[in-house]
Design an enzyme around this catalytic site. Sequence first.
Site, PDB file in Angstrom:
ATOM      1  N   ASP A 136     -28.690 -18.826 -47.525  1.00 51.37           N
ATOM      2  CA  ASP A 136     -28.454 -17.723 -46.586  1.00 51.37           C
ATOM      3  C   ASP A 136     -27.579 -18.228 -45.443  1.00 51.37           C
ATOM      4  O   ASP A 136     -27.647 -19.398 -45.071  1.00 51.37           O
ATOM      5  CB  ASP A 136     -29.778 -17.248 -45.966  1.00 51.37           C
ATOM      6  CG  ASP A 136     -30.605 -16.401 -46.920  1.00 51.37           C
ATOM      7  OD1 ASP A 136     -30.074 -15.928 -47.942  1.00 51.37           O
ATOM      8  OD2 ASP A 136     -31.800 -16.216 -46.630  1.00 51.37           O
ATOM      9  N   ARG A 186     -22.130 -14.982 -51.885  1.00 51.60           N
ATOM     10  CA  ARG A 186     -22.691 -13.660 -51.525  1.00 51.60           C
ATOM     11  C   ARG A 186     -21.912 -13.195 -50.300  1.00 51.60           C
ATOM     12  O   ARG A 186     -21.811 -13.932 -49.309  1.00 51.60           O
ATOM     13  CB  ARG A 186     -24.168 -13.749 -51.177  1.00 51.60           C
ATOM     14  CG  ARG A 186     -24.703 -12.399 -50.656  1.00 51.60           C
ATOM     15  CD  ARG A 186     -26.031 -12.523 -49.892  1.00 51.60           C
ATOM     16  NE  ARG A 186     -27.119 -12.968 -50.700  1.00 51.60           N
ATOM     17  CZ  ARG A 186     -28.190 -13.624 -50.209  1.00 51.60           C
ATOM     18  NH1 ARG A 186     -28.256 -13.922 -48.922  1.00 51.60           N
ATOM     19  NH2 ARG A 186     -29.160 -13.989 -51.006  1.00 51.60           N
TER      20      ARG A 186
HETATM   21  C1  LIG Z   1     -29.159  -9.023 -50.342  1.00 53.45           C
HETATM   22  C2  LIG Z   1     -28.748  -9.212 -48.919  1.00 53.45           C
HETATM   23  C3  LIG Z   1     -28.657 -10.481 -48.394  1.00 53.45           C
HETATM   24  C4  LIG Z   1     -28.233 -10.669 -47.083  1.00 53.45           C
HETATM   25  N1  LIG Z   1     -28.086 -11.946 -46.609  1.00 53.45           N
HETATM   26  C5  LIG Z   1     -27.596 -12.125 -45.377  1.00 53.45           C
HETATM   27  C6  LIG Z   1     -27.321 -13.429 -44.877  1.00 53.45           C
HETATM   28  O1  LIG Z   1     -27.531 -14.446 -45.548  1.00 53.45           O
HETATM   29  N2  LIG Z   1     -26.827 -13.539 -43.610  1.00 53.45           N
HETATM   30  C7  LIG Z   1     -26.573 -12.434 -42.831  1.00 53.45           C
HETATM   31  O2  LIG Z   1     -26.099 -12.592 -41.713  1.00 53.45           O
HETATM   32  N3  LIG Z   1     -26.859 -11.193 -43.271  1.00 53.45           N
HETATM   33  C8  LIG Z   1     -27.350 -11.019 -44.509  1.00 53.45           C
HETATM   34  N4  LIG Z   1     -27.600  -9.741 -44.941  1.00 53.45           N
HETATM   35  C9  LIG Z   1     -27.591  -8.602 -43.978  1.00 53.45           C
HETATM   36  C10 LIG Z   1     -26.235  -7.976 -43.834  1.00 53.45           C
HETATM   37  O3  LIG Z   1     -25.369  -8.877 -43.194  1.00 53.45           O
HETATM   38  C11 LIG Z   1     -26.328  -6.665 -43.028  1.00 53.45           C
HETATM   39  O4  LIG Z   1     -26.843  -6.938 -41.762  1.00 53.45           O
HETATM   40  C12 LIG Z   1     -27.183  -5.600 -43.675  1.00 53.45           C
HETATM   41  O5  LIG Z   1     -27.067  -5.614 -45.082  1.00 53.45           O
HETATM   42  C13 LIG Z   1     -26.735  -4.214 -43.192  1.00 53.45           C
HETATM   43  O6  LIG Z   1     -25.407  -3.960 -43.576  1.00 53.45           O
HETATM   44  P1  LIG Z   1     -24.969  -2.954 -44.746  1.00 53.45           P
HETATM   45  O7  LIG Z   1     -23.767  -3.509 -45.409  1.00 53.45           O
HETATM   46  O8  LIG Z   1     -26.119  -2.712 -45.644  1.00 53.45           O
HETATM   47  O9  LIG Z   1     -24.452  -1.694 -44.028  1.00 53.45           O
HETATM   48  P2  LIG Z   1     -24.984  -0.749 -42.846  1.00 53.45           P
HETATM   49  O10 LIG Z   1     -23.776  -0.018 -42.381  1.00 53.45           O
HETATM   50  O11 LIG Z   1     -25.791  -1.492 -41.872  1.00 53.45           O
HETATM   51  O12 LIG Z   1     -25.904   0.212 -43.617  1.00 53.45           O
HETATM   52  C14 LIG Z   1     -25.420   1.192 -44.528  1.00 53.45           C
HETATM   53  C15 LIG Z   1     -26.523   2.186 -44.768  1.00 53.45           C
HETATM   54  O13 LIG Z   1     -27.590   1.516 -45.466  1.00 53.45           O
HETATM   55  C16 LIG Z   1     -28.826   1.886 -44.931  1.00 53.45           C
HETATM   56  N5  LIG Z   1     -29.449   0.687 -44.342  1.00 53.45           N
HETATM   57  C17 LIG Z   1     -28.849  -0.486 -44.064  1.00 53.45           C
HETATM   58  N6  LIG Z   1     -29.745  -1.364 -43.572  1.00 53.45           N
HETATM   59  C18 LIG Z   1     -30.908  -0.711 -43.547  1.00 53.45           C
HETATM   60  C19 LIG Z   1     -32.205  -1.057 -43.153  1.00 53.45           C
HETATM   61  N7  LIG Z   1     -32.505  -2.242 -42.664  1.00 53.45           N
HETATM   62  N8  LIG Z   1     -33.177  -0.112 -43.276  1.00 53.45           N
HETATM   63  C20 LIG Z   1     -32.929   1.110 -43.764  1.00 53.45           C
HETATM   64  N9  LIG Z   1     -31.715   1.506 -44.136  1.00 53.45           N
HETATM   65  C21 LIG Z   1     -30.714   0.619 -44.037  1.00 53.45           C
HETATM   66  C22 LIG Z   1     -28.597   2.929 -43.874  1.00 53.45           C
HETATM   67  O14 LIG Z   1     -28.748   4.196 -44.425  1.00 53.45           O
HETATM   68  C23 LIG Z   1     -27.151   2.702 -43.487  1.00 53.45           C
HETATM   69  O15 LIG Z   1     -26.535   3.867 -43.046  1.00 53.45           O
HETATM   70  C24 LIG Z   1     -27.966  -9.533 -46.277  1.00 53.45           C
HETATM   71  C25 LIG Z   1     -28.052  -8.250 -46.807  1.00 53.45           C
HETATM   72  C26 LIG Z   1     -28.411  -8.075 -48.104  1.00 53.45           C
HETATM   73  C27 LIG Z   1     -28.437  -6.692 -48.660  1.00 53.45           C
END
Ligand SMILES: Cc1cc2nc3c(=O)[nH]c(=O)nc-3n(C[C@H](O)[C@H](O)[C@H](O)COP(=O)(O)OP(=O)(O)OC[C@H]3O[C@@H](n4cnc5c(N)ncnc54)[C@H](O)[C@@H]3O)c2cc1C
Length: 309
Positions: A136, A186
């Site tokens: 991560d 990732r």
């Molecule tokens: C499998 C995975 C691994 C990850 N690993 C890392 C990592 O190693 N380091 C790091 O910095 N970040 C990590 N992240 C987090 C990532 O960086 C984002 O902060 C997070 O995924 C929200 O961004 P998004 O692209 O989903 O879009 P967003 O624009 O945040 O979300 C898009 C839509 O998805 C839905 N959504 C998103 N998040 C949520 C939530 N928490 N609860 C409910 N609905 C939600 C909402 O409806 C939103 O409108 C990871 C995310 C995933 C999915």
Amino acid sequence: MGGPAARRITPLVALIERVLAPESSFQKRFFFLARRFVAGETIDDALSAVRAMNERGMSATLDFLGEDVSEESAAMHTRDVYFEILDAIKASDLDSNISVKLSALGLLISEDLATQQLTSILERAAGNSDSFVRIDMEGSACTEATLRIFERVFPLHSNVGPVLQALLKRTPKDIERMIELKARVRLCKGAYKEPPSIAHQAMPTIRREYLKLAERLLTAGNYPGLATHDVRLIGAIKRFTKEHGIAPDRFEFQMLYGVRPHIQRELVAQGYRVRIYIPFGTHWAGYFYRRVLERKENALFALSSIFSR
Ligand SMILES: Cc1cc2nc3c(=O)[nH]c(=O)nc-3n(C[C@H](O)[C@H](O)[C@H](O)COP(=O)(O)OP(=O)(O)OC[C@H]3O[C@@H](n4cnc5c(N)ncnc54)[C@H](O)[C@@H]3O)c2cc1C
């Protein structure tokens, strides 16, 4: 997905983390709040969640919650739990690999310690049918050290890959380096608040960057994991892969346990590979709090679960 030095430690976070600390008497009583996003506190809970995801046609990656350890014994404990998880995945023949945070393996104590710990996990994982170990990515204070450690272990252990964050301005260069190494990346937007000098701030810019980087990985990278719940990005990725004849088995979508499960199921039904990131363990307060910070509706969901008990 954790929160090292770059995380803003507000008094509210500090209070929540103290009240919900594993040794606090409140912690067990309040776990129901986090249940939607955290599989449970034990390895058995985690394996049950993996089984449920596998039954729905999805792979998993297990994350033992914890970060920023400052004592060697805690770092050793994290490593030992990962050994147990790897053995349990192997014994139960589940479709899951693991995700680790270097700050939980001792990065803040020394880079050599974190490197040794990661190496021993990679060696243990080599015996599993899915031997892959994801590192991560934490806040920007850890980026350079994390990538340095990745490059130290990768020549001897190809079953490891980093996470890159689209919001960081350095990421296009890091993506090219990973393509050169044929490393599995990732890609995510980035969960940490970073300053404008090093990170894009506006969501449309971050989304545009994400798509550019995803397209680069899809055409030149090695089996990228595209981590997002953003339907606009998911739609654009689907269109791009169709237009460029990129088969659905050349990449996977990755999403968090409990977030947008209907989209997870829809992608599987459409023939895409989906991997669910499943966190578990007693240190769930910080992770849960970040999910609440990300989305107001998660706070409402947690509140509603208080009243529906
Ligand atoms: C499998 C995975 C691994 C990850 N690993 C890392 C990592 O190693 N380091 C790091 O910095 N970040 C990590 N992240 C987090 C990532 O960086 C984002 O902060 C997070 O995924 C929200 O961004 P998004 O692209 O989903 O879009 P967003 O624009 O945040 O979300 C898009 C839509 O998805 C839905 N959504 C998103 N998040 C949520 C939530 N928490 N609860 C409910 N609905 C939600 C909402 O409806 C939103 O409108 C990871 C995310 C995933 C999915």
